[in-house]
Design a protein around this motif. Structure first.
Motif, mmCIF file in Angstrom:
data_model
loop_
_atom_site.group_PDB
_atom_site.id
_atom_site.type_symbol
_atom_site.label_atom_id
_atom_site.label_comp_id
_atom_site.label_asym_id
_atom_site.label_seq_id
_atom_site.Cartn_x
_atom_site.Cartn_y
_atom_site.Cartn_z
ATOM 1 N N SER A 292 0.632 -1.019 -0.195
ATOM 2 C CA SER A 292 0.229 -0.418 0.190
ATOM 3 C C SER A 292 1.623 1.259 0.224
ATOM 4 O O SER A 292 2.202 1.032 0.547
ATOM 5 N N VAL A 302 -2.789 -6.963 7.297
ATOM 6 C CA VAL A 302 -3.597 -6.531 6.033
ATOM 7 C C VAL A 302 -3.855 -8.124 5.115
ATOM 8 O O VAL A 302 -4.814 -8.724 4.586
ATOM 9 N N LEU A 309 -6.237 -12.626 -4.316
ATOM 10 C CA LEU A 309 -6.184 -11.531 -4.305
ATOM 11 C C LEU A 309 -5.904 -11.585 -5.266
ATOM 12 O O LEU A 309 -5.113 -12.574 -6.014
ATOM 13 N N THR A 327 0.019 -4.389 -5.377
ATOM 14 C CA THR A 327 -0.850 -4.057 -4.979
ATOM 15 C C THR A 327 -0.674 -2.468 -4.706
ATOM 16 O O THR A 327 -1.818 -1.788 -4.638
ATOM 17 N N GLU A 331 -3.750 0.742 -6.320
ATOM 18 C CA GLU A 331 -4.926 1.194 -5.105
ATOM 19 C C GLU A 331 -5.606 2.504 -6.153
ATOM 20 O O GLU A 331 -4.686 3.549 -7.075
ATOM 21 N N ASP A 336 -6.057 2.223 -0.030
ATOM 22 C CA ASP A 336 -7.125 1.873 0.312
ATOM 23 C C ASP A 336 -7.214 -0.163 -0.280
ATOM 24 O O ASP A 336 -8.152 -0.607 0.474
ATOM 25 N N MET A 337 -5.435 -0.732 -0.370
ATOM 26 C CA MET A 337 -4.970 -2.187 0.007
ATOM 27 C C MET A 337 -5.449 -2.161 1.961
ATOM 28 O O MET A 337 -5.876 -3.226 1.903
ATOM 29 N N PRO A 341 -9.929 -3.648 0.673
ATOM 30 C CA PRO A 341 -9.083 -3.816 -0.348
ATOM 31 C C PRO A 341 -10.235 -4.601 -1.570
ATOM 32 O O PRO A 341 -9.925 -5.034 -2.598
ATOM 33 N N VAL A 344 -10.445 -2.176 -4.495
ATOM 34 C CA VAL A 344 -8.411 -1.956 -5.305
ATOM 35 C C VAL A 344 -8.712 -3.119 -5.756
ATOM 36 O O VAL A 344 -8.519 -3.171 -7.187
#
Length: 410
Positions: A292, A302, A309, A327, A331, A336-337, A341, A344
């Protein structure tokens, strides 16, 4: 009077007993004549004789009809009768396939009705291509109708021995031949090993994977129980040879890992420096700095092992088999992750497309500057950019895009 007296003088009456005088006269005490009994016996005898004669006539009539017109009144012809017999007749030779209905199961197998003179038996070890302890584990229950193959005969009671396992093996070989022709990647679970390689189960068949065809440097003990992506090298049913390759499967998977592409993976394990993600049989590293835009102090808050994912490919070192993932680049909004999530993953393809456009713009500007200062070089721009298409045609060492700044402020 004298004359009348003389007439009765010679008559003697027997003395009256007291018993007779004490009982009143009853008509039931009178006896039936014997001729009534004789007439009744004669009537019964005549009735039985008539019944016997009637039965005799019926039998004689039936015999004559069978002798002269045996099919009269029958609703089917002799040909139809023999055809019906053939319908329920089957070849009991070994290797013959027959239809049957399971009507009883026990710890050792199942009894099957195959419309033969006696029931047939399906042993538990012939009920499935996989090892099972009870036939119900293979879905074999009373009432199930299936096609079986005859593999033997029980000499004790002349009953037939059936198998489903043989039919399943034939189907498994056929599937493997088809998958080999289509050059498909399959998953195989490692169940054993020898000095030359490991044994993997594919569709119930034991395939051999030589160590030279395994892409990783893992030992046989480390691979035991794991699933490997595999491709078929040799499928020979007659010789019972099934040879597989992990290298071929991995090469195909790696060829599809284009820089900037979005793939779905599963978290395998967590380390202090990041998470290892399985993406189609290849382990990629999602570094803690690429989870993130916001700082992640504890990865476990997380991600957890088993989580599915979406990640973006940042770089791919084919020689070392290393793949860097992100990831963070997916975002929509920094952080946002951590906070959302799900958003995302929903916006993953859209954000990846925006990322690739930024990279293409940066490439175009760099190429334009190079051409402006070196016009004699003869280089021209293309729609794919200086790196070419974001596909498996990228350089073998891949391209590390983790440090490329965004073209626009987020």
């Amino acid at each position: 009077m004298a004359c009348l007296s003389q007439q009765f003088t010679g008559l003697r009456c027997p003395p009256l007993s007291s018993s007779r005088l004490s009982k009143p006269f009853s008509p039931k005490q009178s006896q039936k004549p014997n001729f009534v009994r004789i007439v009744s016996a004669v009537a019964i005898s005549n009735a039985q004789t008539k019944e016997r004669l009637k039965l005799k006539e019926l039998f004689e009539e039936a015999y004559e009809r069978c002798r002269t017109a045996p099919t009269e009144g029958v609703s089917f012809s002799p040909e139809e009768f023999y055809a019906a017999l053939d319908k329920y007749d089957f070849n009991s030779e070994i290797g013959t396939k027959v239809k049957g209905t399971v009507f009883c199961t026990d710890n050792n197998g199942a009894l099957v009705d195959i419309t033969a003179k006696s029931s047939a038996y399906l042993p538990v070890y012939e009920a499935s291509i996989h090892k099972i302890k009870h036939v119900e584990e293979a879905g074999i229950v009373p009432g199930m109708r299936e096609e079986f193959v005859i593999i033997g005969e029980n000499e004790a009671d002349d009953s037939l021995i059936l198998s489903l396992r043989s039919i399943q093996f034939d189907l498994a070989w056929e599937r493997c031949r088809q998958l080999q022709a289509e050059d498909v990647v399959v998953k195989g679970k490692v169940v054993g090993a020898n000095k030359g390689g490991v044994v993997a189960l594919v569709d119930g068949l034991r395939g051999f994977v030589p160590f030279s065809q395994i892409s990783s440097k893992s030992t046989a003990e480390e691979l035991l129980g794991k699933e490997l992506p595999l491709k078929f090298v040799e499928v020979d049913e007659e010789q019972s040879r099934l040879v597989l390759s992990n290298r071929k499967a991995m090469a195909d998977s790696q060829a599809q890992l284009g820089i900037g592409s979005v793939v779905t993976g599963t978290v395998q394990s967590l380390k202090p420096y990041g998470a290892f993600i399985d993406i189609g049989g290849i382990n990629g590293l999602l570094h803690v700095s690429q989870i993130s835009h916001d700082r992640v102090s504890d990865i476990a808050t997380v991600l957890q092992p088993g989580d599915v994912l979406k990640v973006m490919i940042l770089s791919h070192d084919r020689e070392r088999g290393r793949v860097s993932l992100s990831t963070k680049k997916l975002e929509p909004t920094p952080g946002d992750m951590i906070r959302n999530p799900k958003l995302v993953f929903e916006k993953a393809e859209e954000m990846a497309q925006t990322f690739r456009q930024r990279i293409a713009q940066a490439e175009a500007m760099a190429r334009a500057d190079m051409l402006r200062f070196q016009p004699e070089s003869g280089l021209t721009l293309s729609s794919d950019g200086i790196l070419g298409a974001l596909t498996s045609n990228l350089p073998a060492e891949g391209l590390d895009l983790s440090d490329v700044p965004p073209a626009e402020d987020s």
